[in-house]
Scaffold this motif. Sequence first.
Motif, PDB file in Angstrom:
ATOM      1  N   PRO A 161       0.821  -1.211   0.000  1.00 54.48           N
ATOM      2  CA  PRO A 161       0.000   0.000   0.000  1.00 54.48           C
ATOM      3  C   PRO A 161       0.856   1.262   0.000  1.00 54.48           C
ATOM      4  N   GLY A 162       0.304   2.322  -0.602  1.00 56.63           N
ATOM      5  CA  GLY A 162       0.973   3.613  -0.565  1.00 56.63           C
ATOM      6  C   GLY A 162       1.890   3.889  -1.738  1.00 56.63           C
ATOM      7  N   LEU A 163       1.902   3.011  -2.741  1.00 59.13           N
ATOM      8  CA  LEU A 163       2.735   3.256  -3.920  1.00 59.13           C
ATOM      9  C   LEU A 163       2.001   4.152  -4.908  1.00 59.13           C
ATOM     10  N   GLY A 164       2.773   4.832  -5.744  1.00 60.70           N
ATOM     11  CA  GLY A 164       2.204   5.681  -6.779  1.00 60.70           C
ATOM     12  C   GLY A 164       2.085   4.948  -8.098  1.00 60.70           C
ATOM     13  N   LEU A 165       1.627   5.674  -9.104  1.00 57.75           N
ATOM     14  CA  LEU A 165       1.360   5.071 -10.412  1.00 57.75           C
ATOM     15  C   LEU A 165       2.614   4.458 -11.027  1.00 57.75           C
ATOM     16  N   SER A 166       3.728   5.176 -10.997  1.00 57.95           N
ATOM     17  CA  SER A 166       4.954   4.689 -11.641  1.00 57.95           C
ATOM     18  C   SER A 166       5.433   3.394 -11.011  1.00 57.95           C
ATOM     19  N   GLU A 167       5.436   3.348  -9.670  1.00 57.21           N
ATOM     20  CA  GLU A 167       5.899   2.144  -8.986  1.00 57.21           C
ATOM     21  C   GLU A 167       4.977   0.961  -9.258  1.00 57.21           C
ATOM     22  N   LEU A 168       3.680   1.212  -9.252  1.00 57.93           N
ATOM     23  CA  LEU A 168       2.727   0.131  -9.499  1.00 57.93           C
ATOM     24  C   LEU A 168       2.843  -0.376 -10.935  1.00 57.93           C
ATOM     25  N   ALA A 169       3.068   0.527 -11.882  1.00 60.21           N
ATOM     26  CA  ALA A 169       3.249   0.099 -13.275  1.00 60.21           C
ATOM     27  C   ALA A 169       4.497  -0.758 -13.408  1.00 60.21           C
ATOM     28  N   THR A 191      -1.064   8.369  -4.207  1.00 62.25           N
ATOM     29  CA  THR A 191      -0.701   7.001  -3.824  1.00 62.25           C
ATOM     30  C   THR A 191      -1.990   6.191  -3.674  1.00 62.25           C
ATOM     31  N   TYR A 192      -1.855   4.864  -3.768  1.00 69.87           N
ATOM     32  CA  TYR A 192      -3.039   3.996  -3.834  1.00 69.87           C
ATOM     33  C   TYR A 192      -3.071   3.018  -2.666  1.00 69.87           C
ATOM     34  N   TRP A 193      -4.291   2.852  -2.135  1.00 69.43           N
ATOM     35  CA  TRP A 193      -4.529   2.014  -0.968  1.00 69.43           C
ATOM     36  C   TRP A 193      -5.812   1.206  -1.194  1.00 69.43           C
ATOM     37  N   LEU A 194      -5.959   0.109  -0.442  1.00 72.80           N
ATOM     38  CA  LEU A 194      -7.210  -0.635  -0.506  1.00 72.80           C
ATOM     39  C   LEU A 194      -8.348   0.203   0.055  1.00 72.80           C
ATOM     40  N   SER A 195      -9.540   0.044  -0.515  1.00 71.14           N
ATOM     41  CA  SER A 195     -10.695   0.807  -0.064  1.00 71.14           C
ATOM     42  C   SER A 195     -11.774  -0.122   0.492  1.00 71.14           C
ATOM     43  N   TYR A 196     -12.956   0.426   0.725  1.00 69.16           N
ATOM     44  CA  TYR A 196     -13.991  -0.256   1.496  1.00 69.16           C
ATOM     45  C   TYR A 196     -14.485  -1.544   0.859  1.00 69.16           C
ATOM     46  N   GLN A 197     -14.551  -1.600  -0.489  1.00 70.48           N
ATOM     47  CA  GLN A 197     -15.055  -2.817  -1.121  1.00 70.48           C
ATOM     48  C   GLN A 197     -14.106  -3.985  -0.906  1.00 70.48           C
ATOM     49  N   ALA A 198     -12.813  -3.722  -0.923  1.00 69.38           N
ATOM     50  CA  ALA A 198     -11.837  -4.772  -0.670  1.00 69.38           C
ATOM     51  C   ALA A 198     -11.969  -5.291   0.762  1.00 69.38           C
ATOM     52  N   LEU A 199     -12.164  -4.364   1.706  1.00 69.44           N
ATOM     53  CA  LEU A 199     -12.338  -4.763   3.100  1.00 69.44           C
ATOM     54  C   LEU A 199     -13.643  -5.545   3.279  1.00 69.44           C
ATOM     55  N   ARG A 200     -14.685  -5.096   2.586  1.00 72.10           N
ATOM     56  CA  ARG A 200     -15.971  -5.789   2.653  1.00 72.10           C
ATOM     57  C   ARG A 200     -15.861  -7.210   2.089  1.00 72.10           C
ATOM     58  N   LEU A 201     -15.151  -7.332   0.979  1.00 72.25           N
ATOM     59  CA  LEU A 201     -14.965  -8.645   0.363  1.00 72.25           C
ATOM     60  C   LEU A 201     -14.149  -9.554   1.280  1.00 72.25           C
ATOM     61  N   ALA A 202     -13.123  -9.001   1.914  1.00 72.04           N
ATOM     62  CA  ALA A 202     -12.303  -9.786   2.831  1.00 72.04           C
ATOM     63  C   ALA A 202     -13.121 -10.268   4.020  1.00 72.04           C
ATOM     64  N   ALA A 203     -13.995  -9.398   4.528  1.00 71.70           N
ATOM     65  CA  ALA A 203     -14.840  -9.790   5.662  1.00 71.70           C
ATOM     66  C   ALA A 203     -15.793 -10.909   5.273  1.00 71.70           C
ATOM     67  N   ARG A 204     -16.345 -10.816   4.059  1.00 72.64           N
ATOM     68  CA  ARG A 204     -17.251 -11.869   3.603  1.00 72.64           C
ATOM     69  C   ARG A 204     -16.508 -13.188   3.412  1.00 72.64           C
TER      70      ARG A 204
END
Length: 273
Positions: free
Chosen positions: A44-52, A83-96
């Motif tokens: 978490p916390g990487l920018g576009l260039s690093e993620l690419a 920078t990019y981080w997981l959001s609520y849908q990812a957390l919701r999916l993990a909980a399910r």
Amino acid sequence: MATTPKQRSAPTEAAEEDEDASSSYLVAAADRALRLLTLVGDTPGLGLSELARLSGNSKARTFRLLQTLEANGFVLRKGSEATYWLSYQALRLAARAEQQIDLVRLSQPVLDAIGPRCEETVQIRVRHELESLCLGKWETTRIIRYHATVGQTSPLYAGASKVLLAFAPEAVQQTVLDSPRQSFTEDTPTEASVLRRELALIRRNGHCISRGEVSPEAFSVGVPVTDAAGQVVAALLIAAPLVRAMGARAKELLALAEEGGRMLSQALGHRPD
């Protein structure tokens, strides 16, 4: 007219899309998006260039994938540096997922306890969008029996899976009531008014009994499974040939289903008032 650098970049991106299309584009795009989502979760916390760079995608493709994931609530873009981080849908999916894994683990002892006593097929099913999904089963070895397959889905509006629909949110019930429903037998509740009355009866009785709704020779009974918060998260079903579920036998199967439902609910932390 001279071609500018900006104009030259467009055919390159179009070529990427053509390459995807020639090799099952939708599957390839989903694969890239899921890999990128996993990368965001792991780093978490990487920018576009690093993620690419780490994902092996071009910056243009990575940006489009991130935009798609962000629009669907799976990633969150933060700060002026983007920078990019997981959001609520990812957390919701993990909980399910965690909840369903717990259900599978905790339900097997219940299935193993109830199955041999009734000598019929016992299932744990959950609501998956507008369908019922089999998470676990115990199947009798009798020659004539109701077959179940883990991962198999079936309609919410027919059979004992109606117990999941009866305790689903109002919006889910209304969607099913407003949607076309296939008739499997003459007893399938396809009329909205009939189905609405049956759902009310299930909520009042705390169980669902189905005779011949999916197959003319099938009987099934379903009861809700409740978690520690008092929410219905699954259903325990017993299914049998109709000829083996007449009279007192139907009451016996209902009692065993209710016992199994209580056992699994207690294992999930539910404590009745």
